[in-house]
Design a protein around this motif. Sequence first.
Motif, mmCIF file in Angstrom:
data_model
loop_
_atom_site.group_PDB
_atom_site.id
_atom_site.type_symbol
_atom_site.label_atom_id
_atom_site.label_comp_id
_atom_site.label_asym_id
_atom_site.label_seq_id
_atom_site.Cartn_x
_atom_site.Cartn_y
_atom_site.Cartn_z
ATOM 1 N N ARG A 24 0.976 -1.344 -0.097
ATOM 2 C CA ARG A 24 -0.080 0.013 0.047
ATOM 3 C C ARG A 24 0.886 1.477 0.190
ATOM 4 N N VAL A 25 1.906 1.340 0.804
ATOM 5 C CA VAL A 25 2.817 2.420 0.941
ATOM 6 C C VAL A 25 3.559 2.563 -0.586
ATOM 7 N N MET A 26 3.890 1.672 -1.284
ATOM 8 C CA MET A 26 4.377 1.543 -2.718
ATOM 9 C C MET A 26 3.351 2.040 -3.633
ATOM 10 N N ASN A 27 2.141 1.505 -3.538
ATOM 11 C CA ASN A 27 0.819 1.888 -4.366
ATOM 12 C C ASN A 27 0.504 3.550 -4.081
ATOM 13 N N VAL A 28 0.814 3.957 -2.874
ATOM 14 C CA VAL A 28 0.613 5.330 -2.726
ATOM 15 C C VAL A 28 1.740 6.395 -3.016
ATOM 16 N N MET A 29 2.952 5.679 -3.098
ATOM 17 C CA MET A 29 4.163 6.443 -3.452
ATOM 18 C C MET A 29 4.188 6.754 -5.044
ATOM 19 N N MET A 30 3.631 5.607 -5.824
ATOM 20 C CA MET A 30 3.708 5.965 -7.559
ATOM 21 C C MET A 30 3.030 7.071 -7.761
ATOM 22 N N PRO A 31 1.666 7.091 -7.422
ATOM 23 C CA PRO A 31 0.594 8.056 -7.693
ATOM 24 C C PRO A 31 1.467 9.526 -7.193
ATOM 25 N N VAL A 32 1.673 9.678 -5.976
ATOM 26 C CA VAL A 32 2.313 10.909 -5.636
ATOM 27 C C VAL A 32 3.715 11.294 -6.408
ATOM 28 N N MET A 33 4.509 10.339 -6.599
ATOM 29 C CA MET A 33 5.572 10.656 -7.671
ATOM 30 C C MET A 33 4.793 11.088 -9.051
ATOM 31 N N MET A 34 3.999 10.468 -9.521
ATOM 32 C CA MET A 34 3.286 10.986 -10.731
ATOM 33 C C MET A 34 2.760 12.326 -10.702
ATOM 34 N N LEU A 35 2.359 12.661 -9.457
ATOM 35 C CA LEU A 35 1.671 13.951 -9.388
ATOM 36 C C LEU A 35 2.783 15.118 -9.365
ATOM 37 N N ILE A 36 3.820 14.741 -8.689
ATOM 38 C CA ILE A 36 5.059 15.603 -8.583
ATOM 39 C C ILE A 36 5.615 16.079 -10.048
ATOM 40 N N MET A 37 5.782 14.839 -10.701
ATOM 41 C CA MET A 37 6.278 14.737 -11.969
ATOM 42 C C MET A 37 5.317 15.742 -13.162
ATOM 43 N N ASN A 38 3.872 15.512 -13.153
ATOM 44 C CA ASN A 38 3.021 16.290 -13.776
ATOM 45 C C ASN A 38 2.869 17.769 -13.319
ATOM 46 N N GLY A 39 3.189 17.897 -12.166
ATOM 47 C CA GLY A 39 3.121 19.166 -11.374
ATOM 48 C C GLY A 39 4.363 20.225 -12.160
ATOM 49 N N ILE A 40 5.342 19.426 -12.155
ATOM 50 C CA ILE A 40 6.649 20.246 -12.564
ATOM 51 C C ILE A 40 6.366 20.504 -14.052
ATOM 52 N N SER A 41 6.111 19.482 -14.773
ATOM 53 C CA SER A 41 5.317 19.833 -16.238
ATOM 54 C C SER A 41 4.848 21.091 -16.396
ATOM 55 N N ILE A 42 3.496 21.297 -15.665
ATOM 56 C CA ILE A 42 2.897 22.257 -15.821
ATOM 57 C C ILE A 42 3.428 23.632 -15.496
ATOM 58 N N MET A 43 4.292 23.559 -14.443
ATOM 59 C CA MET A 43 5.211 24.677 -13.904
ATOM 60 C C MET A 43 5.920 25.155 -15.212
ATOM 61 N N ILE A 44 6.565 24.163 -15.704
ATOM 62 C CA ILE A 44 7.810 24.395 -16.744
ATOM 63 C C ILE A 44 6.967 24.933 -17.945
ATOM 64 N N VAL A 45 5.654 24.308 -18.309
ATOM 65 C CA VAL A 45 4.972 24.943 -19.611
ATOM 66 C C VAL A 45 4.396 26.331 -19.334
ATOM 67 N N TRP A 46 4.096 26.688 -17.962
ATOM 68 C CA TRP A 46 3.624 27.974 -17.620
ATOM 69 C C TRP A 46 4.584 28.827 -17.668
ATOM 70 N N PHE A 47 5.648 28.658 -16.888
ATOM 71 C CA PHE A 47 6.800 29.702 -16.961
ATOM 72 C C PHE A 47 7.466 29.856 -18.373
ATOM 73 N N GLY A 48 7.721 28.489 -19.175
ATOM 74 C CA GLY A 48 8.331 28.712 -20.409
ATOM 75 C C GLY A 48 7.556 29.420 -21.168
ATOM 76 N N ALA A 49 6.189 29.400 -21.326
ATOM 77 C CA ALA A 49 5.379 30.120 -22.069
ATOM 78 C C ALA A 49 5.534 31.571 -21.976
ATOM 79 N N LYS A 50 5.688 31.998 -20.783
ATOM 80 C CA LYS A 50 5.801 33.322 -20.415
ATOM 81 C C LYS A 50 7.125 33.843 -21.063
ATOM 82 N N GLY A 51 8.228 32.978 -21.180
ATOM 83 C CA GLY A 51 9.492 33.262 -21.493
ATOM 84 C C GLY A 51 9.358 33.389 -23.042
ATOM 85 N N ILE A 52 8.584 32.565 -23.541
ATOM 86 C CA ILE A 52 8.492 32.177 -25.183
ATOM 87 C C ILE A 52 7.695 33.833 -25.552
#
Length: 709
Positions: free
Chosen positions: A361-389
């Motif tokens: 269960r701990v491992m099952n929780v870890m993977m979605p949290v990790m994916m949430l972090i990765m997707n959140g980072i992607s959104i931040m990059i696109v958001w601030f990158g779009a401003k730079g573009i």
Amino acid sequence: MLKILKYLAESKWSVLAIVVLLVLQAYCDLALPQYTADIVDVGIGQKGIESAVPERMRESTYEALRKLMTREEQEQLASSYKQGEDGSYIFCGETEAKASLEESMGISIMIVSMLESGTVSVDISGEFTDRQVLMLRQQVLEGLGDTGETLIAQRALLFVQEEYAKVGVDLGRIQRSYLYRTGGRMLAFSVVMMITAILVGLLASRIGAKLGLNLRERVFTKVVSFSHAEMEQFSTASLITRSTNDIQQVQMVVVMLLRMVVYAPIIGIGGVVKVLGTRTGMGWIIVVAVAMIMALVAVLMVVAMPKFKKMQTLVDRLNLVSREILTGVSVIRAFSREKFEEERFDAANRDLMQTQLFTNRVMNVMMPVMMLIMNGISIMIVWFGAKGIDAGNLMVGDMLAFITYTMQIVMSFLMLTMISVMLPRAGVAAERIQEVIGTEAGVRDKETVQDGKIKDVRGVVAFENVSFRYPGADEDALENLDFTARPGETTAIIGSTGCGKSTLLNLIPRFYDVTAGRITIDGVDIRDLSQHKLRSILGYVPQKAVLFSGDIASNLKFGGSDISDSRMEEAAAIAQATEFIESKPEGFRSEISQGGTNVSGGQKQRLSIARAIAKAPKIFLFDDSFSALDYKTDLTLRRALREKTGDATVIIVAQRISTILHADQIIVLDEGRIAGMGTHSRLLRDCEAYREIARSQLSKEELEGGAAV
């Protein structure tokens, strides 16, 4: 972890090859995002034009650009271009010349474009001095502001495209050529990555398999060398778990270490270097991502690690309960204890299940949290990158490359997180394996053995003031034993249950070593002999008959490869086993199942006796080995045995007086001490302990007249 690395040191050259291959794989992996960015920015956005220095331009353009350069730059321009037959100028310089011309050409092209659009009004019909050129450039750069460099680069590339169109250069061909060339490089890097990944997987698997092979061999070799004390210390169930499940855990983690843990820091550090090279201004996003992942790993360590360490103990417990139930199933059925044993197994099974569920269960929780972090980072990059573009500070391809590099960095931490979950369990497994390998056998040979002292073995066994105490016990199990067993004679050991009869017999083959005193064979202390030499002159029949899977012949010839078929058949005849062997369709080639479960207790015991006889030893040790035989078979077997072993020393541990009635010497044990020693008739007269045993087993007539053998 250190123990696992120690195991890996045995394959250091293969590990080094894996590291080299992983560096090559990481290099290729880190190169691909930049090529992707180049395809987007250069191949598509710039139509394949890589430089602001045109390969070909009109004479008028050449002259306009030349006038807006300093004298040094003009000389460099003249040396890099030659005029063609149609009047246009063609680049003929080296790649280094193009790189040095890039800056001066870019600002010159920007000024020409501004002049053409009327943004700047300057008369360029005459020649400029270097000072005038530099002042004009400074004026233009100040007007462009912070985005000057980006605007100059973009305008220069657009100008080159327009110039190519005017001189008749095929822009489509340039674009296709660039895309094919860049795509080909990406394909080449991908193929190299694939090959290195396959080779790493192959080498890692070979190292893991070799490690498992070596560990199993070392554990098995060590266990075989253990005395009874070490076997009791670990328990059979635990040794089986350590030899199979624990080694498998270490083997699996070693493969993952080589494929992931070595690769993760390489790709992570490389990703950071690449990110710093993109100059996007979004490096702080990496810091946020790493901090969040480290926090997640820390929580995981605190919550899940204790459970992973506990899991191996629970596996041991389940194996122990399973083994007890399976080996004792007949007793369980006889006492109608199926329900109780089911509940005992269920308790051990549920304890393991609950621990595994928690960790899963701990491992099952870890993977979605990790994916949430990765997707959140992607959104931040696109958001601030779009401003730079939008502000002109960043190109689309650079943003895509930044996302890819960031994901590579995050994935490297994810790989480390996954292996960090498995490492504690593998570490516990490695410690348990090392416990076995590192345990010194209590009974071992001296550095210098004296096997040469015994050449022609007579078989005189002497106990000289022998005492023995089990490890951890408070009292001696045997105390001050003095007697001699001679060749051609039968020495019998008898006594009440728990008086130390089997313990005494186990001291002779050195299953245990004496605590005090010494045991000698032909005057030589058995501790001065190698265990191989000592046991080669003994024929041992244990209290519980043990047979091995194979056939009857392989079991009877277990004592050595030099045992002939005739000796085997003679031994079977002496042990009264010929009749039941020949009744089987395949005779001596009849299969024996594991543990000898397809033969009766009496048949198993007779085969065990025949195995010892076939070895033709000088000393026979029978540990209550006639208990499963009926009186008639017992009598016939002992009579044949006496005829065969006339010149051998025979030591028999027995519960039944009828088995040892006519022994040359009977030793009566009482609570680990010798209560009496002599023949049957003498002991009946002088030893009260023997008389009590005799009265409980023999009739009045047998006591008065004895029993014929």
